[in-house]
Design an enzyme around this catalytic site. Structure first.
Site: not given
Ligand SMILES: NC(=O)c1ccc[n+]([C@@H]2O[C@H](COP(=O)([O-])OP(=O)(O)OC[C@H]3O[C@@H](n4cnc5c(N)ncnc54)[C@H](O)[C@@H]3O)[C@@H](O)[C@H]2O)c1
Length: 457
Positions: A11, A263-264, A272
């Site tokens: 994200v 889709y099954a 997520c």
């Molecule tokens: N991946 C998806 O498709 C998606 C889609 C929508 C929402 N989200 C939500 O977005 C959020 C992030 O998801 P993601 O998949 O990008 O996570 P991710 O684990 O890929 O990335 C999170 C990053 O944040 C960094 N981080 C953690 N603490 C930190 C700090 N104090 N300072 C700086 N960096 C820090 C980590 O090192 C990591 O690189 C989650 O809550 C997730 O549920 C994810």
């Protein structure tokens, strides 16, 4: 606009690159120094189509910078997005420690008005907790003039594998803003940041903070519900001798239902849905409610990989001792390198536990370390002698007693069937993603089983 994004994951990186592409000056703060160093060298640590080009272009133009220094990020920004992880805690709730750590650091460095917007998926009430954490740190600094700030909610809806496209062309942008003048300033700043996305038509959906936080969970939970519903129906179709794929086409044509997410298969995985479904159930119980539909969604999903592995075992009389099984697809869905909660992991474990040697292929996952990075080393050591990674799909099939398909990557959709038949020791295909027509496969000489194709008995 000056924007800071905390977290360089799926994200955070995509948001940073896209906001920079629109002309903003973006600082992306990531605590993992190695990741920041990689990004400076032009190495993008995740697979996301179009992202490396965007990052390279905006780094070169000086509109995008990466740092480990959150103080620098706070000084830089008018608008700061929190995009760190919110993994599942032991009890199924969302672990907010990364989010609150960022909030405290913001409070330690804040010196002028700032809008903090939560992009991480967080339970209702988190914006309030972030607000309190910042206020607490500000109070500890005993400043003569305490800077004002607002905490808004801006849940993210991008899909891995199409994240850049989704971010640039969102179906909607949900923002939740608090009441009062700080909230009004937050709304106008967020509207400005997202203005370029609204040129074609208005996509902003503005609401109160709690409703925005709940909107994200409601969206993911409904999508997960569609998947588990279809898997439930698939089990019934198997028992009755009906074909869930024909049912899918029959119901998808109803515009109230639609073709998406029905889709099954092996169930949902990824970073997520599993954690978000668990978290909303936890939130409900803490609020004295039970989400009975959603709890059932979870239970159906949890059973899908085992049910499928069971089918493979049944075919071989209950044991895979001395058998080699080819496995196509390891990521939780095509188009991403994400293996978090991928059903393939449970399948690999079940096949090996039953005595099989697994020959795996995936376009992006080439080792057990990649497939199970978060599992104890002992588990990987146990699996290591039984799992071989192959360079192409046919190599994985060579000499195998059966082929299992776990992820519907495009390269698996039109295989050279005669070549596949020749490669396999026996022409047996267990298709966990229903890629093929059972009759076509039978005509091509395969013993073919999908999910819900009327073949359980
Ligand atoms: N991946 C998806 O498709 C998606 C889609 C929508 C929402 N989200 C939500 O977005 C959020 C992030 O998801 P993601 O998949 O990008 O996570 P991710 O684990 O890929 O990335 C999170 C990053 O944040 C960094 N981080 C953690 N603490 C930190 C700090 N104090 N300072 C700086 N960096 C820090 C980590 O090192 C990591 O690189 C989650 O809550 C997730 O549920 C994810």
């Amino acid at each position: 606009m000056k924007i800071t994004i905390v977290g360089a994951g799926y994200v955070g990186l995509v948001s940073s690159a896209c906001f920079a592409e629109l002309g903003n000056h973006v600082v992306c703060v990531e605590r993992d120094g190695a990741r920041v160093a990689q990004l400076h060298e032009g190495i993008v640590p995740i697979h996301e189509p179009g992202l490396p080009e965007l990052i390279a272009r905006n780094l070169a133009a000086g509109r995008l910078a990466f740092t480990t220094d959150l103080a620098q990020g706070v000084r830089h920004a008018q608008l700061l997005f929190i995009a760190v992880g919110t993994p599942m805690a032991q009890d199924g709730s969302a672990d907010l420690s990364q989010v609150l750590e960022v909030a405290r650091a913001v409070g330690r460095h804040l010196s002028r008005f700032l809008v903090v917007a939560n992009k991480s998926t967080v339970p209702v009430g988190t914006a309030q907790q972030v607000h309190s954490a910042i206020a607490h740190e500000l109070a500890a600094r005993r400043l003569a003039r305490v800077p004002a700030f607002a905490v808004a909610s801006n849940p993210e809806f991008l899909k891995e594998g199409a994240a850049v496209e989704d971010f640039m062309r969102p179906d909607r942008v949900v923002i939740g803003v608090p009441p009062g003048s700080a909230g009004t300033r937050a709304e106008s700043l967020l509207r400005r940041a997202y203005a370029p996305f609204n040129r074609n038509h208005e996509r902003m959906v503005v609401m109160d903070v709690k409703s925005a936080e709940l909107t994200k969970y409601a969206a993911n939970t409904l999508l997960a519900t569609k998947i588990s519903f279809m898997n439930d129906m698939a089990a019934l179709a198997d028992a009755l001798g009906a074909d869930i794929e024909q049912v899918r086409r029959g119901i998808g044509s109803d515009r109230r239902i639609g073709y998406d997410f029905i889709y099954a298969g092996l169930g949902y995985g990824g970073s997520c849905f599993p954690k978000d479904v668990a978290a909303i159930c936890h939130t409900a119980r803490a609020a004295g409610e039970r989400l009975r539909v959603v709890e059932a969604v979870q239970a159906v999903n949890a059973g899908q990989p085992a049910r499928f592995a069971e089918r493979v075992l049944r075919h071989f009389g209950g044991s895979l001792e001395g058998r080699t099984i080819a496995l196509w697809g390891l990521t939780f869905k095509p188009g991403t390198d994400d293996v978090r909660e991928a059903p393939s992991r449970a399948i690999v474990r079940a096949l090996v536990a039953a005595g099989a040697q697994v020959q795996a292929h995936d376009p992006l996952v080439h080792s057990l370390d990649q497939l199970m990075p978060d599992e104890p080393a002992a588990q990987r050591v146990r699996l290591e002698p039984h799992v071989r990674f192959c360079a192409d799909p046919l190599a994985a099939a060579r000499g195998a007693d059966a082929l299992v398909i776990a992820t519907e990557w495009k390269i698996y959709r039109s295989p050279d069937l005669p070549a596949l038949r020749r490669a396999l020791r026996a022409p047996v295909v267990f298709d966990g993603r229903n890629l093929f027509d059972p009759q076509d496969m039978a005509r091509a000489g395969f013993i073919y089983q999908g999910v819900g194709r009327g073949q359980e008995r």
